[in-house]
Scaffold this motif. Structure first.
Motif, PDB file in Angstrom:
ATOM      1  N   THR A 246      -4.188  -1.253   0.067  1.00 39.92           N
ATOM      2  CA  THR A 246      -3.351  -0.957  -1.082  1.00 39.92           C
ATOM      3  C   THR A 246      -3.742   0.381  -1.686  1.00 39.92           C
ATOM      4  OG1 THR A 246      -4.881  -2.161  -2.520  1.00 39.92           O
ATOM      5  CG2 THR A 246      -3.033  -3.408  -1.603  1.00 39.92           C
ATOM      6  N   GLY A 247      -2.813   0.933  -2.484  1.00 35.26           N
ATOM      7  CA  GLY A 247      -3.112   2.130  -3.243  1.00 35.26           C
ATOM      8  C   GLY A 247      -3.567   3.288  -2.386  1.00 35.26           C
ATOM      9  N   ALA A 248      -4.689   3.878  -2.798  1.00 36.13           N
ATOM     10  CA  ALA A 248      -5.192   5.084  -2.140  1.00 36.13           C
ATOM     11  C   ALA A 248      -5.551   4.821  -0.682  1.00 36.13           C
ATOM     12  CB  ALA A 248      -6.406   5.616  -2.903  1.00 36.13           C
ATOM     13  N   ALA A 249      -6.082   3.624  -0.394  1.00 41.59           N
ATOM     14  CA  ALA A 249      -6.476   3.312   0.984  1.00 41.59           C
ATOM     15  C   ALA A 249      -5.256   3.285   1.902  1.00 41.59           C
ATOM     16  CB  ALA A 249      -7.200   1.975   1.030  1.00 41.59           C
ATOM     17  N   ARG A 250      -4.166   2.692   1.420  1.00 36.81           N
ATOM     18  CA  ARG A 250      -2.942   2.631   2.215  1.00 36.81           C
ATOM     19  C   ARG A 250      -2.383   4.033   2.437  1.00 36.81           C
ATOM     20  NH1 ARG A 250       2.628   1.707   0.844  1.00 36.81           N
ATOM     21  NH2 ARG A 250       3.724   0.758   2.597  1.00 36.81           N
ATOM     22  N   GLU A 251      -2.376   4.828   1.389  1.00 38.72           N
ATOM     23  CA  GLU A 251      -1.895   6.203   1.519  1.00 38.72           C
ATOM     24  C   GLU A 251      -2.741   6.975   2.521  1.00 38.72           C
ATOM     25  OE1 GLU A 251      -1.234  10.214  -1.223  1.00 38.72           O
ATOM     26  OE2 GLU A 251      -1.283   8.231  -2.165  1.00 38.72           O
ATOM     27  N   GLU A 252      -4.053   6.756   2.489  1.00 35.45           N
ATOM     28  CA  GLU A 252      -4.944   7.454   3.417  1.00 35.45           C
ATOM     29  C   GLU A 252      -4.631   7.085   4.864  1.00 35.45           C
ATOM     30  OE1 GLU A 252      -9.746   8.008   4.253  1.00 35.45           O
ATOM     31  OE2 GLU A 252      -9.044   7.069   2.408  1.00 35.45           O
ATOM     32  N   LEU A 253      -4.348   5.802   5.116  1.00 31.14           N
ATOM     33  CA  LEU A 253      -4.021   5.364   6.469  1.00 31.14           C
ATOM     34  C   LEU A 253      -2.730   6.006   6.960  1.00 31.14           C
ATOM     35  CD1 LEU A 253      -4.872   1.556   6.291  1.00 31.14           C
ATOM     36  CD2 LEU A 253      -5.928   3.222   7.799  1.00 31.14           C
ATOM     37  N   LEU A 254      -1.720   6.042   6.115  1.00 31.34           N
ATOM     38  CA  LEU A 254      -0.436   6.612   6.515  1.00 31.34           C
ATOM     39  C   LEU A 254      -0.530   8.125   6.709  1.00 31.34           C
ATOM     40  CD1 LEU A 254       1.847   4.477   4.187  1.00 31.34           C
ATOM     41  CD2 LEU A 254       1.785   4.387   6.689  1.00 31.34           C
ATOM     42  N   LEU A 255      -1.261   8.795   5.825  1.00 30.73           N
ATOM     43  CA  LEU A 255      -1.427  10.236   5.975  1.00 30.73           C
ATOM     44  C   LEU A 255      -2.263  10.573   7.204  1.00 30.73           C
ATOM     45  CD1 LEU A 255      -1.907  11.355   2.250  1.00 30.73           C
ATOM     46  CD2 LEU A 255       0.122  11.638   3.706  1.00 30.73           C
ATOM     47  N   ALA A 256      -3.217   9.695   7.540  1.00 35.63           N
ATOM     48  CA  ALA A 256      -4.007   9.904   8.757  1.00 35.63           C
ATOM     49  C   ALA A 256      -3.114   9.824   9.985  1.00 35.63           C
ATOM     50  CB  ALA A 256      -5.127   8.871   8.842  1.00 35.63           C
ATOM     51  N   ALA A 257      -2.166   8.888   9.976  1.00 35.20           N
ATOM     52  CA  ALA A 257      -1.239   8.777  11.097  1.00 35.20           C
ATOM     53  C   ALA A 257      -0.342  10.015  11.174  1.00 35.20           C
ATOM     54  CB  ALA A 257      -0.401   7.510  10.961  1.00 35.20           C
ATOM     55  N   ALA A 258       0.136  10.483  10.022  1.00 34.79           N
ATOM     56  CA  ALA A 258       0.962  11.693  10.008  1.00 34.79           C
ATOM     57  C   ALA A 258       0.171  12.897  10.513  1.00 34.79           C
ATOM     58  CB  ALA A 258       1.492  11.951   8.602  1.00 34.79           C
ATOM     59  N   ALA A 259      -1.087  12.985  10.093  1.00 32.54           N
ATOM     60  CA  ALA A 259      -1.934  14.097  10.529  1.00 32.54           C
ATOM     61  C   ALA A 259      -2.214  14.030  12.033  1.00 32.54           C
ATOM     62  CB  ALA A 259      -3.250  14.083   9.755  1.00 32.54           C
ATOM     63  N   ALA A 260      -2.177  12.817  12.591  1.00 32.30           N
ATOM     64  CA  ALA A 260      -2.372  12.658  14.031  1.00 32.30           C
ATOM     65  C   ALA A 260      -1.109  13.005  14.814  1.00 32.30           C
ATOM     66  CB  ALA A 260      -2.794  11.224  14.344  1.00 32.30           C
ATOM     67  N   GLY A 261      -0.006  13.308  14.083  1.00 23.92           N
ATOM     68  CA  GLY A 261       1.218  13.731  14.739  1.00 23.92           C
ATOM     69  C   GLY A 261       2.262  12.655  14.896  1.00 23.92           C
ATOM     70  N   PHE A 262       2.099  11.520  14.196  1.00 25.20           N
ATOM     71  CA  PHE A 262       3.077  10.440  14.290  1.00 25.20           C
ATOM     72  C   PHE A 262       4.177  10.664  13.244  1.00 25.20           C
ATOM     73  CE2 PHE A 262      -0.249   7.100  15.847  1.00 25.20           C
ATOM     74  CZ  PHE A 262      -0.533   7.922  16.939  1.00 25.20           C
ATOM     75  N   PRO A 263       5.420  10.883  13.650  1.00 24.54           N
ATOM     76  CA  PRO A 263       6.501  11.089  12.671  1.00 24.54           C
ATOM     77  C   PRO A 263       6.806   9.785  11.921  1.00 24.54           C
ATOM     78  CG  PRO A 263       7.118  11.862  14.873  1.00 24.54           C
ATOM     79  CD  PRO A 263       5.903  11.025  15.029  1.00 24.54           C
ATOM     80  N   LEU A 264       6.812   9.842  10.583  1.00 26.62           N
ATOM     81  CA  LEU A 264       7.015   8.663   9.741  1.00 26.62           C
ATOM     82  C   LEU A 264       8.364   8.697   9.048  1.00 26.62           C
ATOM     83  CD1 LEU A 264       3.828   8.830  10.016  1.00 26.62           C
ATOM     84  CD2 LEU A 264       3.726   7.825   7.749  1.00 26.62           C
ATOM     85  N   ALA A 265       8.916   7.504   8.815  1.00 29.00           N
ATOM     86  CA  ALA A 265      10.117   7.345   7.994  1.00 29.00           C
ATOM     87  C   ALA A 265      10.001   6.015   7.264  1.00 29.00           C
ATOM     88  CB  ALA A 265      11.379   7.375   8.851  1.00 29.00           C
ATOM     89  N   PRO A 266      10.528   5.919   6.035  1.00 26.57           N
ATOM     90  CA  PRO A 266      10.413   4.686   5.260  1.00 26.57           C
ATOM     91  C   PRO A 266      11.170   3.526   5.911  1.00 26.57           C
ATOM     92  CG  PRO A 266      11.061   6.532   3.852  1.00 26.57           C
ATOM     93  CD  PRO A 266      11.208   6.996   5.263  1.00 26.57           C
ATOM     94  N   ALA A 267      10.599   2.321   5.753  1.00 21.50           N
ATOM     95  CA  ALA A 267      11.221   1.105   6.272  1.00 21.50           C
ATOM     96  C   ALA A 267      11.305   0.062   5.174  1.00 21.50           C
ATOM     97  CB  ALA A 267      10.425   0.567   7.457  1.00 21.50           C
ATOM     98  N   ALA A 268      12.089  -0.963   5.429  1.00 19.67           N
ATOM     99  CA  ALA A 268      12.208  -2.074   4.483  1.00 19.67           C
ATOM    100  C   ALA A 268      10.891  -2.840   4.414  1.00 19.67           C
ATOM    101  CB  ALA A 268      13.344  -2.995   4.912  1.00 19.67           C
ATOM    102  N   HIS A 269      10.779  -3.692   3.415  1.00 22.61           N
ATOM    103  CA  HIS A 269       9.585  -4.529   3.272  1.00 22.61           C
ATOM    104  C   HIS A 269      10.017  -5.916   2.830  1.00 22.61           C
ATOM    105  CE1 HIS A 269       9.728  -4.435  -1.168  1.00 22.61           C
ATOM    106  NE2 HIS A 269      10.139  -3.186  -1.024  1.00 22.61           N
ATOM    107  N   PRO A 270       9.162  -6.933   3.040  1.00 22.11           N
ATOM    108  CA  PRO A 270       9.522  -8.284   2.609  1.00 22.11           C
ATOM    109  C   PRO A 270       9.712  -8.337   1.098  1.00 22.11           C
ATOM    110  CG  PRO A 270       7.632  -8.319   4.084  1.00 22.11           C
ATOM    111  CD  PRO A 270       7.859  -6.892   3.716  1.00 22.11           C
ATOM    112  N   SER A 271      10.713  -9.086   0.684  1.00 20.74           N
ATOM    113  CA  SER A 271      10.987  -9.269  -0.740  1.00 20.74           C
ATOM    114  C   SER A 271      11.323 -10.736  -0.959  1.00 20.74           C
ATOM    115  CB  SER A 271      12.152  -8.380  -1.182  1.00 20.74           C
ATOM    116  OG  SER A 271      12.458  -8.588  -2.543  1.00 20.74           O
ATOM    117  N   GLY A 272      10.400 -11.478  -1.554  1.00 23.78           N
ATOM    118  CA  GLY A 272      10.589 -12.910  -1.700  1.00 23.78           C
ATOM    119  C   GLY A 272      10.701 -13.549  -0.340  1.00 23.78           C
ATOM    120  N   TYR A 273      11.777 -14.300  -0.122  1.00 22.97           N
ATOM    121  CA  TYR A 273      12.004 -14.923   1.180  1.00 22.97           C
ATOM    122  C   TYR A 273      12.908 -14.078   2.062  1.00 22.97           C
ATOM    123  CZ  TYR A 273       9.998 -19.084  -0.975  1.00 22.97           C
ATOM    124  OH  TYR A 273       9.150 -19.959  -1.602  1.00 22.97           O
TER     125      TYR A 273
END
Length: 243
Positions: free
Chosen positions: A28-55
């Motif tokens: 969560t928070g900064a740790a999650r951002e760090e993981l995603l930015l690490a993937a981007a820095a490794a050259g993985f192109p990112l785009a936002p996706a949906a997430h679970p909401s309730g059921y």
């Protein structure tokens, strides 16, 4: 090198929650951002996706067949980026969003049943074959990230990813799915509906990407064994139909 060290330290860091949870819920928070930015820095192109909401799914589509598993925009291929500022902006605007990484641009992904993936990983490691980044899609899939085939000079050697691109086709084609041009996979850390359902790194994105052909035979054999061991194996091919 410093980013690689930080990423490795994060993977070893104790997690809170029952059983030392290493899933997306723990990132969560900064740790999650760090993981995603690490993937981007490794050259993985990112785009936002949906997430679970309730059921259901944050897309609010009634009866969404793949809640939390699909991109937010139909233009995900155009939006996909490694720009850290854009990724950080998305995270601020959509803090609960999952992210996909577009394949066939900088990397491909060999997507296999988790049981077959674990067997293959053990065999590859024992044989001294270098394995790149690996993610688990708990509880039932494993993703092996590889170098991309890109666009071969001979287009007859390339197949479309129509089967692999849509999560809703997984039940029909549950064997090895090769995500290349035109496809995507969820990127860790992502949350999925249900208990203990998430996408997390087993081996991080700082690892060099191997040639997919160095892994393919072992993964295919493991998938064939997995399909043969299933009581309903006559309905489940190790390789997707329609290639």
């Amino acid at each position: 090198m410093e980013r690689k060290s930080r990423f490795s330290q994060w993977l070893r860091r104790p997690r809170s929650g029952a059983g030392g949870d290493t899933g997306a819920g723990a990132a969560t928070g900064a740790a999650r951002e760090e993981l995603l930015l690490a993937a981007a820095a490794a050259g993985f192109p990112l785009a936002p996706a949906a997430h679970p909401s309730g059921y259901g799914c944050s897309c609010e589509r009634i009866g969404c067949p793949t809640p939390g598993r699909h991109p937010v925009s139909f233009a995900w291929q155009t939006l996909a980026t490694t720009d850290p500022e854009k990724v950080a902006k998305w995270l601020r605007a959509q803090p609960e969003a999952n992210f996909v990484t577009a394949t066939g641009m900088a990397h491909d992904v060999l997507d296999v049943p988790a049981e077959a993936g674990r067997k293959a990983l053990d065999r590859l490691t024992a044989a001294g074959i270098e394995v790149g980044p690996v993610a688990t899609v708990a509880p039932d899939r494993m993703l092996f990230f590889t170098a991309t085939r890109g666009t071969p000079d001979d287009e007859d050697e390339w197949w479309p990813c129509e089967l692999d691109c849509h999560p809703e086709t997984l039940d029909e084609h549950p064997g090895l799915r090769w995500h290349c041009r035109g496809s995507y996979v969820l990127l860790p850390p992502s949350r999925l509906p249900g208990d203990d359902a998430y996408v997390a790194w087993l081996l991080g994105p700082e690892r060099p990407l191997p040639d997919p052909l160095t892994l393919l035979e072992t993964l295919t054999d493991a998938c064939a064994q997995y399909a043969g061991d299933r009581p309903d194996h006559e309905h489940h091919a190790a390789w997707p139909i329609g290639r």
